[in-house]
Design a protein around this motif. Structure first.
Motif, PDB file in Angstrom:
ATOM      1  N   GLY A  83       0.803  -1.161   0.027  1.00  0.00           N
ATOM      2  CA  GLY A  83       0.115  -0.012  -0.194  1.00  0.00           C
ATOM      3  C   GLY A  83       1.000   1.204   0.192  1.00  0.00           C
ATOM      4  N   GLY A  84       0.139   2.283   0.366  1.00  0.00           N
ATOM      5  CA  GLY A  84       1.034   3.494   0.443  1.00  0.00           C
ATOM      6  C   GLY A  84       0.952   4.100  -1.046  1.00  0.00           C
ATOM      7  N   SER A  85       2.198   5.118  -0.927  1.00  0.00           N
ATOM      8  CA  SER A  85       2.285   5.989  -2.393  1.00  0.00           C
ATOM      9  C   SER A  85       3.243   5.535  -3.304  1.00  0.00           C
ATOM     10  N   THR A  86       4.366   5.075  -2.671  1.00  0.00           N
ATOM     11  CA  THR A  86       5.631   4.581  -3.375  1.00  0.00           C
ATOM     12  C   THR A  86       5.219   3.686  -4.693  1.00  0.00           C
ATOM     13  N   PRO A  87       4.412   2.663  -4.304  1.00  0.00           N
ATOM     14  CA  PRO A  87       4.223   1.656  -5.461  1.00  0.00           C
ATOM     15  C   PRO A  87       3.380   2.053  -6.487  1.00  0.00           C
ATOM     16  N   ARG A  88       2.679   3.239  -6.385  1.00  0.00           N
ATOM     17  CA  ARG A  88       1.542   3.407  -7.343  1.00  0.00           C
ATOM     18  C   ARG A  88       2.375   3.750  -8.886  1.00  0.00           C
ATOM     19  N   GLY A 135      -0.452  -6.986   1.075  1.00  0.00           N
ATOM     20  CA  GLY A 135       0.328  -7.315   2.414  1.00  0.00           C
ATOM     21  C   GLY A 135      -0.446  -6.520   3.586  1.00  0.00           C
ATOM     22  N   ASP A 136      -1.171  -5.517   3.319  1.00  0.00           N
ATOM     23  CA  ASP A 136      -2.012  -5.035   4.614  1.00  0.00           C
ATOM     24  C   ASP A 136      -3.186  -4.172   3.979  1.00  0.00           C
ATOM     25  N   GLU A 137      -3.979  -3.610   4.837  1.00  0.00           N
ATOM     26  CA  GLU A 137      -5.035  -2.883   4.392  1.00  0.00           C
ATOM     27  C   GLU A 137      -5.636  -1.903   5.707  1.00  0.00           C
ATOM     28  N   SER A 144      -8.106   3.238   0.869  1.00  0.00           N
ATOM     29  CA  SER A 144      -7.984   2.099   0.431  1.00  0.00           C
ATOM     30  C   SER A 144      -7.025   1.593  -0.377  1.00  0.00           C
ATOM     31  N   ASN A 145      -6.047   0.695   0.262  1.00  0.00           N
ATOM     32  CA  ASN A 145      -5.077  -0.103  -0.631  1.00  0.00           C
ATOM     33  C   ASN A 145      -5.428  -0.719  -1.876  1.00  0.00           C
ATOM     34  N   TYR A 146      -6.546  -1.394  -1.459  1.00  0.00           N
ATOM     35  CA  TYR A 146      -7.218  -2.293  -2.657  1.00  0.00           C
ATOM     36  C   TYR A 146      -7.674  -1.192  -4.000  1.00  0.00           C
ATOM     37  N   LEU A 156       6.707  -4.526  -0.426  1.00  0.00           N
ATOM     38  CA  LEU A 156       6.655  -3.764   0.725  1.00  0.00           C
ATOM     39  C   LEU A 156       7.253  -2.346   0.642  1.00  0.00           C
ATOM     40  N   GLY A 157       6.931  -1.594   1.528  1.00  0.00           N
ATOM     41  CA  GLY A 157       7.247  -0.164   1.678  1.00  0.00           C
ATOM     42  C   GLY A 157       7.979   0.164   2.877  1.00  0.00           C
ATOM     43  N   LEU A 158       8.716   1.078   3.119  1.00  0.00           N
ATOM     44  CA  LEU A 158       9.389   1.396   4.343  1.00  0.00           C
ATOM     45  C   LEU A 158       8.541   2.858   5.040  1.00  0.00           C
ATOM     46  N   GLY A 159       8.126   2.632   6.033  1.00  0.00           N
ATOM     47  CA  GLY A 159       7.314   3.934   6.632  1.00  0.00           C
ATOM     48  C   GLY A 159       8.169   4.941   7.299  1.00  0.00           C
ATOM     49  N   ASP A 160       7.954   6.064   7.464  1.00  0.00           N
ATOM     50  CA  ASP A 160       8.986   7.128   7.906  1.00  0.00           C
ATOM     51  C   ASP A 160       9.788   6.777   9.405  1.00  0.00           C
ATOM     52  N   GLY A 163       9.870   3.502  10.154  1.00  0.00           N
ATOM     53  CA  GLY A 163      10.687   1.844  10.002  1.00  0.00           C
ATOM     54  C   GLY A 163       9.429   0.915  10.007  1.00  0.00           C
ATOM     55  N   HIS A 164       8.200   1.225  10.105  1.00  0.00           N
ATOM     56  CA  HIS A 164       7.148   0.184   9.953  1.00  0.00           C
ATOM     57  C   HIS A 164       7.246  -0.418   8.397  1.00  0.00           C
ATOM     58  N   THR A 165       6.627  -1.476   8.463  1.00  0.00           N
ATOM     59  CA  THR A 165       6.599  -2.098   7.039  1.00  0.00           C
ATOM     60  C   THR A 165       5.016  -2.653   6.881  1.00  0.00           C
ATOM     61  N   ALA A 166       4.319  -3.073   5.644  1.00  0.00           N
ATOM     62  CA  ALA A 166       3.084  -3.563   5.812  1.00  0.00           C
ATOM     63  C   ALA A 166       2.083  -2.520   6.967  1.00  0.00           C
ATOM     64  N   SER A 167       1.525  -3.190   7.741  1.00  0.00           N
ATOM     65  CA  SER A 167       1.262  -2.428   8.997  1.00  0.00           C
ATOM     66  C   SER A 167       1.614  -3.041  10.132  1.00  0.00           C
ATOM     67  N   TRP A 193      -7.251   1.238  12.805  1.00  0.00           N
ATOM     68  CA  TRP A 193      -7.148  -0.304  12.850  1.00  0.00           C
ATOM     69  C   TRP A 193      -6.417  -0.726  11.423  1.00  0.00           C
ATOM     70  N   ARG A 194      -5.917  -1.654  11.429  1.00  0.00           N
ATOM     71  CA  ARG A 194      -4.980  -2.028  10.291  1.00  0.00           C
ATOM     72  C   ARG A 194      -5.128  -3.611  10.177  1.00  0.00           C
ATOM     73  N   VAL A 195      -5.390  -4.187   9.027  1.00  0.00           N
ATOM     74  CA  VAL A 195      -5.211  -5.563   9.022  1.00  0.00           C
ATOM     75  C   VAL A 195      -4.078  -5.888   8.109  1.00  0.00           C
ATOM     76  N   ALA A 198      13.068  11.671   2.237  1.00  0.00           N
ATOM     77  CA  ALA A 198      12.517  11.857   3.597  1.00  0.00           C
ATOM     78  C   ALA A 198      12.749  10.497   4.090  1.00  0.00           C
ATOM     79  N   LYS A 199      13.068   9.315   3.297  1.00  0.00           N
ATOM     80  CA  LYS A 199      13.128   8.074   3.946  1.00  0.00           C
ATOM     81  C   LYS A 199      14.756   7.772   4.168  1.00  0.00           C
ATOM     82  N   ALA A 200      15.691   8.618   3.640  1.00  0.00           N
ATOM     83  CA  ALA A 200      17.117   8.446   3.838  1.00  0.00           C
ATOM     84  C   ALA A 200      17.781   8.033   5.068  1.00  0.00           C
TER      85      ALA A 200
HETATM   86  C1  6PG Z   1       0.358   1.125   4.069  1.00  0.00           C
HETATM   87  C2  6PG Z   1       1.499   0.406   3.722  1.00  0.00           C
HETATM   88  C3  6PG Z   1       2.778   1.038   4.347  1.00  0.00           C
HETATM   89  C4  6PG Z   1       3.727   1.525   3.476  1.00  0.00           C
HETATM   90  C5  6PG Z   1       4.542   2.631   4.084  1.00  0.00           C
HETATM   91  C6  6PG Z   1       5.234   3.453   3.018  1.00  0.00           C
HETATM   92  O1  6PG Z   1      -1.031   0.471   4.097  1.00  0.00           O
HETATM   93  O2  6PG Z   1       0.299   2.506   4.216  1.00  0.00           O
HETATM   94  O3  6PG Z   1       1.286  -0.875   3.354  1.00  0.00           O
HETATM   95  O4  6PG Z   1       3.591   0.029   4.954  1.00  0.00           O
HETATM   96  O5  6PG Z   1       4.241   0.970   2.591  1.00  0.00           O
HETATM   97  O6  6PG Z   1       3.971   3.363   5.041  1.00  0.00           O
HETATM   98  O7  6PG Z   1       4.275   4.370   2.579  1.00  0.00           O
HETATM   99  P1  6PG Z   1       4.559   5.654   1.235  1.00  0.00           P
HETATM  100  O8  6PG Z   1       4.956   4.511   0.081  1.00  0.00           O
HETATM  101  O9  6PG Z   1       3.641   6.000   1.300  1.00  0.00           O
HETATM  102  O10 6PG Z   1       5.898   6.008   1.843  1.00  0.00           O
END
Ligand code: 6PG
Length: 243
Positions: A41-46, A71-73, A83-85, A139-143, A145-149, A175-177, A198-200
């Protein structure tokens, strides 16, 4: 040291990610007849999803053999902007001939524990009789350090048996799944997509800093019998001092 590949910018990164997706899809279909992929989910994979929807990439995948998972929603209805979907549907699924019954979304609109249990049951049937062996998990990397949820300080990162959990993330008050590390680390391929300055700092911490799983859940992603790759752009890699 995991396999880290750095690309000059976000669009080159997206193109490389789309190439990896196509290559792994072709490999999986030729070796075992199907490609099971969990989207991030998130913005990076769009941008990657949008590229995969173009004829240049879509024509190289047998979408009738592809099964799409997440991976999560976020716990919102499937037509909700968060919605990631919905993100994946608009960028990719609406533009490719994947059979509707091959799209396995997490029901963000129902009670999180029920959504998690239903998703785990569906995965158990799909991957029976064994472990959840996705061909690819993005997967993505949250600011933070989280990934998925799987967020810092949450019990979900320590789950040892369930493949999917629904949990309240206090820092988001939401809430997250999410797939757990039981499911993520059972995959054949896991690819992190990380973009932007911002992720460096966080990326450098996760890849070269001390092992702090509770603070940096992304560090716990280590496929037991699979490949882990980090596809990053140079802005995100700016602080990386790879040995
Ligand atoms: C979500 C994602 C989450 C995402 C990271 C990075 O549902 O938000 O699964 O783990 O991958 O937060 O998000 P960005 O790509 O938007 O930086």
């Amino acid at each position: 040291m995991p396999d880290v590949r750095t690309y000059p910018d976000a669009s080159t990164l997206a193109r490389a990610a789309a190439e990896h997706f196509v290559a792994l899809a072709q490999e999986a279909v030729s070796t075992h007849g199907r490609f099971a992929v969990a989207l991030a989910g998130g913005s990076t994979p769009r941008a990657t999803y949008a590229l995969l929807a173009t004829s240049e990439f879509a024509s190289r995948v047998d979408w009738t053999r592809v099964h799409i998972f997440w991976g999560d929603e976020r716990c919102v209805p499937p037509d909700h902007p968060d919605s990631n979907y919905r993100t994946a549907r608009e960028a990719l699924l609406d533009h490719i001939p994947v059979p509707p019954d091959h799209v396995h979304r997490i029901q963000g609109e129902i009670e999180p524990a029920l959504a998690a249990a239903a998703y785990e049951r569906m995965l158990q049937v799909f991957f029976a009789p064994g472990q959840p062996r996705f061909d690819l998990i993005l997967l993505g990397l949250g600011d933070d350090g989280h990934t998925a949820s799987l967020f810092p300080g949450t019990a979900a990162i320590h789950e040892q048996t369930r493949w999917v959990v629904g949990h309240h993330v206090s820092k988001l008050n939401a809430w997250r799944v999410t797939l757990t590390l039981v499911a993520i680390n059972a995959a054949v391929n896991v690819i992190f997509l990380v973009s932007g300055a911002a992720k460096a700092g966080r990326l450098s911490q996760v890849l070269t800093g001390p092992y702090q799983p509770d603070l940096l859940p992304s560090q716990i992603v280590r496929p037991t019998n699979g490949r882990l790759s980090w596809l990053v752009d140079s802005a995100a890699a700016a602080l990386l001092k790879l040995k």
